[in-house]
Design a protein around this motif. Sequence first.
Motif, PDB file in Angstrom:
ATOM      1  N   GLU A 130      23.878  52.152  33.247  1.00 35.48           N
ATOM      2  CA  GLU A 130      24.100  52.215  31.791  1.00 35.48           C
ATOM      3  C   GLU A 130      25.573  52.409  31.482  1.00 35.48           C
ATOM      4  O   GLU A 130      26.108  51.810  30.559  1.00 35.48           O
ATOM      5  CB  GLU A 130      23.256  53.343  31.191  1.00 35.48           C
ATOM      6  CG  GLU A 130      21.776  53.053  31.393  1.00 35.48           C
ATOM      7  CD  GLU A 130      20.880  54.077  30.745  1.00 35.48           C
ATOM      8  OE1 GLU A 130      20.135  53.710  29.816  1.00 35.48           O
ATOM      9  OE2 GLU A 130      20.901  55.247  31.169  1.00 35.48           O
ATOM     10  N   VAL A 131      26.234  53.279  32.254  1.00 33.55           N
ATOM     11  CA  VAL A 131      27.678  53.432  32.120  1.00 33.55           C
ATOM     12  C   VAL A 131      28.299  52.969  33.432  1.00 33.55           C
ATOM     13  O   VAL A 131      27.947  53.448  34.503  1.00 33.55           O
ATOM     14  CB  VAL A 131      28.070  54.890  31.818  1.00 33.55           C
ATOM     15  CG1 VAL A 131      29.596  55.016  31.740  1.00 33.55           C
ATOM     16  CG2 VAL A 131      27.424  55.351  30.515  1.00 33.55           C
ATOM     17  N   SER A 132      29.191  51.998  33.339  1.00 34.05           N
ATOM     18  CA  SER A 132      29.830  51.384  34.505  1.00 34.05           C
ATOM     19  C   SER A 132      31.218  51.992  34.666  1.00 34.05           C
ATOM     20  O   SER A 132      32.097  51.786  33.827  1.00 34.05           O
ATOM     21  CB  SER A 132      29.903  49.878  34.256  1.00 34.05           C
ATOM     22  OG  SER A 132      30.851  49.246  35.077  1.00 34.05           O
ATOM     23  N   GLU A 133      31.380  52.777  35.729  1.00 31.78           N
ATOM     24  CA  GLU A 133      32.646  53.490  35.935  1.00 31.78           C
ATOM     25  C   GLU A 133      33.673  52.572  36.592  1.00 31.78           C
ATOM     26  O   GLU A 133      33.534  52.184  37.757  1.00 31.78           O
ATOM     27  CB  GLU A 133      32.413  54.704  36.847  1.00 31.78           C
ATOM     28  CG  GLU A 133      31.509  55.773  36.255  1.00 31.78           C
ATOM     29  CD  GLU A 133      32.266  56.761  35.356  1.00 31.78           C
ATOM     30  OE1 GLU A 133      33.518  56.739  35.328  1.00 31.78           O
ATOM     31  OE2 GLU A 133      31.580  57.549  34.682  1.00 31.78           O
ATOM     32  N   GLN A 134      34.723  52.224  35.840  1.00 34.34           N
ATOM     33  CA  GLN A 134      35.776  51.318  36.339  1.00 34.34           C
ATOM     34  C   GLN A 134      37.106  51.981  36.032  1.00 34.34           C
ATOM     35  O   GLN A 134      37.821  51.585  35.140  1.00 34.34           O
ATOM     36  CB  GLN A 134      35.637  49.940  35.668  1.00 34.34           C
ATOM     37  CG  GLN A 134      34.245  49.335  35.779  1.00 34.34           C
ATOM     38  CD  GLN A 134      33.798  49.062  37.222  1.00 34.34           C
ATOM     39  OE1 GLN A 134      34.633  48.948  38.149  1.00 34.34           O
ATOM     40  NE2 GLN A 134      32.492  48.953  37.448  1.00 34.34           N
ATOM     41  N   ILE A 135      37.429  53.016  36.788  1.00 37.26           N
ATOM     42  CA  ILE A 135      38.440  53.987  36.370  1.00 37.26           C
ATOM     43  C   ILE A 135      39.683  53.983  37.259  1.00 37.26           C
ATOM     44  O   ILE A 135      40.402  54.962  37.331  1.00 37.26           O
ATOM     45  CB  ILE A 135      37.807  55.400  36.331  1.00 37.26           C
ATOM     46  CG1 ILE A 135      37.278  55.827  37.710  1.00 37.26           C
ATOM     47  CG2 ILE A 135      36.670  55.437  35.304  1.00 37.26           C
ATOM     48  CD1 ILE A 135      36.680  57.253  37.734  1.00 37.26           C
ATOM     49  N   SER A 136      39.934  52.861  37.919  1.00 39.58           N
ATOM     50  CA  SER A 136      41.110  52.750  38.794  1.00 39.58           C
ATOM     51  C   SER A 136      42.394  53.034  38.016  1.00 39.58           C
ATOM     52  O   SER A 136      42.459  52.862  36.796  1.00 39.58           O
ATOM     53  CB  SER A 136      41.180  51.340  39.362  1.00 39.58           C
ATOM     54  OG  SER A 136      41.148  50.380  38.311  1.00 39.58           O
ATOM     55  N   LEU A 137      43.425  53.440  38.760  1.00 40.86           N
ATOM     56  CA  LEU A 137      44.729  53.631  38.134  1.00 40.86           C
ATOM     57  C   LEU A 137      45.246  52.263  37.684  1.00 40.86           C
ATOM     58  O   LEU A 137      45.373  51.340  38.507  1.00 40.86           O
ATOM     59  CB  LEU A 137      45.713  54.255  39.135  1.00 40.86           C
ATOM     60  CG  LEU A 137      47.141  54.400  38.604  1.00 40.86           C
ATOM     61  CD1 LEU A 137      47.211  55.342  37.410  1.00 40.86           C
ATOM     62  CD2 LEU A 137      48.086  54.868  39.701  1.00 40.86           C
ATOM     63  N   ALA A 138      45.575  52.143  36.389  1.00 47.23           N
ATOM     64  CA  ALA A 138      45.980  50.842  35.853  1.00 47.23           C
ATOM     65  C   ALA A 138      47.075  50.229  36.721  1.00 47.23           C
ATOM     66  O   ALA A 138      48.012  50.916  37.148  1.00 47.23           O
ATOM     67  CB  ALA A 138      46.458  50.997  34.414  1.00 47.23           C
ATOM     68  N   SER A 139      46.936  48.957  36.986  1.00 49.83           N
ATOM     69  CA  SER A 139      47.817  48.116  37.821  1.00 49.83           C
ATOM     70  C   SER A 139      47.330  48.017  39.262  1.00 49.83           C
ATOM     71  O   SER A 139      47.762  47.143  40.005  1.00 49.83           O
ATOM     72  CB  SER A 139      49.288  48.569  37.828  1.00 49.83           C
ATOM     73  OG  SER A 139      49.495  49.655  38.736  1.00 49.83           O
ATOM     74  N   LYS A 140      46.415  48.891  39.687  1.00 49.97           N
ATOM     75  CA  LYS A 140      46.076  48.931  41.108  1.00 49.97           C
ATOM     76  C   LYS A 140      44.843  48.120  41.497  1.00 49.97           C
ATOM     77  O   LYS A 140      44.743  47.664  42.628  1.00 49.97           O
ATOM     78  CB  LYS A 140      45.867  50.383  41.569  1.00 49.97           C
ATOM     79  CG  LYS A 140      47.134  51.231  41.489  1.00 49.97           C
ATOM     80  CD  LYS A 140      48.190  50.696  42.421  1.00 49.97           C
ATOM     81  CE  LYS A 140      49.462  51.530  42.369  1.00 49.97           C
ATOM     82  NZ  LYS A 140      50.584  50.890  43.065  1.00 49.97           N
ATOM     83  N   GLU A 141      43.890  47.956  40.598  1.00 55.30           N
ATOM     84  CA  GLU A 141      42.694  47.171  40.924  1.00 55.30           C
ATOM     85  C   GLU A 141      42.981  45.739  40.501  1.00 55.30           C
ATOM     86  O   GLU A 141      43.086  45.450  39.316  1.00 55.30           O
ATOM     87  CB  GLU A 141      41.476  47.716  40.169  1.00 55.30           C
ATOM     88  CG  GLU A 141      40.167  47.053  40.531  1.00 55.30           C
ATOM     89  CD  GLU A 141      39.634  47.487  41.893  1.00 55.30           C
ATOM     90  OE1 GLU A 141      39.960  46.822  42.887  1.00 55.30           O
ATOM     91  OE2 GLU A 141      38.897  48.490  41.952  1.00 55.30           O
ATOM     92  N   ALA A 142      43.099  44.847  41.467  1.00 58.24           N
ATOM     93  CA  ALA A 142      43.517  43.485  41.127  1.00 58.24           C
ATOM     94  C   ALA A 142      42.571  42.880  40.086  1.00 58.24           C
ATOM     95  O   ALA A 142      43.007  42.340  39.075  1.00 58.24           O
ATOM     96  CB  ALA A 142      43.567  42.634  42.384  1.00 58.24           C
ATOM     97  N   SER A 143      41.276  42.955  40.340  1.00 62.02           N
ATOM     98  CA  SER A 143      40.332  42.437  39.357  1.00 62.02           C
ATOM     99  C   SER A 143      39.124  43.360  39.232  1.00 62.02           C
ATOM    100  O   SER A 143      38.793  43.842  38.161  1.00 62.02           O
ATOM    101  CB  SER A 143      39.859  41.032  39.777  1.00 62.02           C
ATOM    102  OG  SER A 143      38.638  40.709  39.136  1.00 62.02           O
ATOM    103  N   GLY A 144      38.491  43.617  40.379  1.00 63.72           N
ATOM    104  CA  GLY A 144      37.177  44.239  40.353  1.00 63.72           C
ATOM    105  C   GLY A 144      36.151  43.152  40.107  1.00 63.72           C
ATOM    106  O   GLY A 144      36.430  42.146  39.429  1.00 63.72           O
ATOM    107  N   THR A 145      34.984  43.307  40.693  1.00 60.21           N
ATOM    108  CA  THR A 145      33.882  42.404  40.367  1.00 60.21           C
ATOM    109  C   THR A 145      32.612  43.186  40.058  1.00 60.21           C
ATOM    110  O   THR A 145      31.719  42.659  39.400  1.00 60.21           O
ATOM    111  CB  THR A 145      33.589  41.401  41.510  1.00 60.21           C
ATOM    112  OG1 THR A 145      33.504  42.110  42.739  1.00 60.21           O
ATOM    113  CG2 THR A 145      34.659  40.327  41.582  1.00 60.21           C
TER     114      THR A 145
END
Length: 752
Positions: free
Chosen positions: A583-598
């Motif tokens: 229900e809540v998708s945690e996508q909390i990488s430090l900005a600039s570090k996760e190239a895309s995520g899938t």
Amino acid sequence: MRKLQEELEKRLGCSIGNADDRQLYRVLLEITQEEAARREVPDTGRKLYYVSAEFLIGKLLGNNLINLGMYKDVKELLEQNGKSLAEIEELENEPSLGNGGLGRLAACFLDSIATLGLNGDGVGLNYHFGLFHQDLKNHIQNVSPDRWITGTSWEVDRRKGYDIQMAGKTYRSHLYDIYVTGYEGRTNRLHLFDLDTVDDSIVRDGIDFDKKAIDKNLTLFLYPDDSDDDGRKLRVYQEYFLSANAAHLLIDEAKAKGADLAQLDKYAVAQINDTHPTMLIPELIRQLTLEGLSFDTAADVVSKICAYTNHTILAEALEKWPLAYLKEIVPQLVPIIEILDDRARRRTDDLSTAIIDSGDTVHMAHIDLHYGFSVNGVARIHTRILKETELANFSRLYPDKFNNKTNGITFRRWLMECNPRLSALLDEKLGTAWHKDAQELEKLLAFSEDADVLERLLQIKKQNKEDLAAIILDKEGVQLQTDGIFDIQVKRLHEYKRQQMNALYIIHKYLEIKAGKKPARPLNFIFGAKAAPAYIIAQDIIHLLLLLQTIIDNDPDVNPYMRLVFVTNYNVTYAEKLIPAGEVSEQISLASKEASGTSNMKFMANGAITLGTGDGANVEIRQLVGDDNLYNFGIDADTVIAHYEKADYRARDYYEKDPVIREAVDFITGPQTMAIGDPQRLSRLKNDMINKDWFMALIDLKDYISVKDQCFADYEDRSAWAKKSLVNTAKSGAFSSDRTIRQYNEEIWKLG
Ligand SMILES: *Cc1c(COP(=O)(O)O)cnc(C)c1O
């Protein structure tokens, strides 16, 4: 259906009802293979070779049955005879031939290439043990080998191979193929190279083995531990073995099509997935000169064949090898790399772009950047950062090479297969065109005020949560609360992905509940992650999360209001159960570090709401769904980059100034954790967070807490939440890997 029944029973030698699941699995595999083979297409014209050290393909039976249009019939036939396809699918071992997103991307791409009817195969290695198996005892991660090739396998023995020279010895490779079925499309292949002398019995104590015995260990493991010299050299061996075999295959198949090798680019294009297969470039040049081409002609045509995908800006991932390693293992490439370096140096006086630097270190990415014809990042923000910051020197030199290809996922596996309930609703309301054209999902927006559809979305999510809760109770012994919120963070364990920041939020909530502030409904925090065995801080973070799981479980004041579970051995199969229930998708990488995520895309398609930073594809999700339908927090990428440039971030300042932060961080070494945990691990983790915190968890913690609280509060308006969920599914079509592959083909590969 009659025919299918007859066919199955003929092969079984008994009725379906009398067969056991193993027999049924073997027979289903057989007929699936034969059906896949029928859809192969002769190799003519230009062909793509997607060369990758990883293909995280996941289980194949269900996916192949769907793609071949057989799933429904097989499932019903089995049901009529008292059998369950789901139980039969359980018998398959997952081939975990990848670490995470990069390998899973390669697998989604193969699906889309075949679905779009393109002539393109994957080339990789046949690791006997894929990614390690994880179990969690005594609050730590234990690792063991994960054998996937047992008895019945999808591999087709090609009974061919090539002689590969390494360190003065000849190794004869052995090729196995796995069919890649497209959805209502053609069948392509994944070529996996192996070595017959590899000996599984040299593995001892977990995943340890003699790293020097190359003839016995070459394809034993995916990415062997490279924390020492022998491990690093083994990796060079693996990378050359992959590249040299790929080069042989590519040239062989072009010759079979009658190619004039000087015009090899008319017959082949190679996508180099990250730097691991970089030696393909010098190796192709070497093999072509042996075939009689001049060095110049060979180098020229290879530069028209090879394209490179960059997956990360993390410095440790841009591989560099000591020239001495290459001299020892692949001396035949060294003169070629020296000439390539020399020529690159004549194109510019910018020494930062040299292939061999003044310390005799070989920068693998620089070979790709100078001699590939295309360089792509994997999300818009990532490509921008490559061009403006990380690879600015190269983008000045080759502005036209740089392009973006935002990642994608296949909706066959990540919606149709894993979420049959939602798929059925979508089929009912939209028809089935979305299976092959995910943009069709946008038509769901027409139902955003339809109370019945919104209610059904909530019902479907509830049922998926109950299914997941049953699995988790069975596998992990933790009872989740299905009337509560399912908040999920599943992905590799890495400091930049900041599972530690999520842990601090949970500590904060725990303390709030202890102080009498109860959440409106139960919160379920679900984690899944493997950590590289040599990555100490990552192990420490797992340790902390597992301790929190126990502490919460044992605390009657808290456990009615919150639960934490860290699931064991997160892999594709588990992901297919977790993601439909998110229900809540945690996508909390430090900005600039996760190239895309899938995983952000998979969750979105399945109706979860993203809670994320302005990083990778989150930025594009936000643009698509708007701030009403995504929770954004944290500093942006430019601010992060500026902090690194000025080296002015001091975690301690945040710790000292803010009592909420201090209280949460102090809990790491407080009496409750220290009583059951490992004091050394806990102190090391706390120290790191206060004195280093290289990925700036503390800078974003306060904002994270307040935005996450708001997100949970908004959940209480159930129909408003259902609408957010609907908008996310509706807009997710932009992240179909079919779209990504169409762009690769139109802008890079140009297959006929
Ligand atoms: C999709 C997927 C990933 C990638 O997840 P990110 O959160 O994008 O890093 C990793 N592992 C598995 C098993 C996956 O299915």
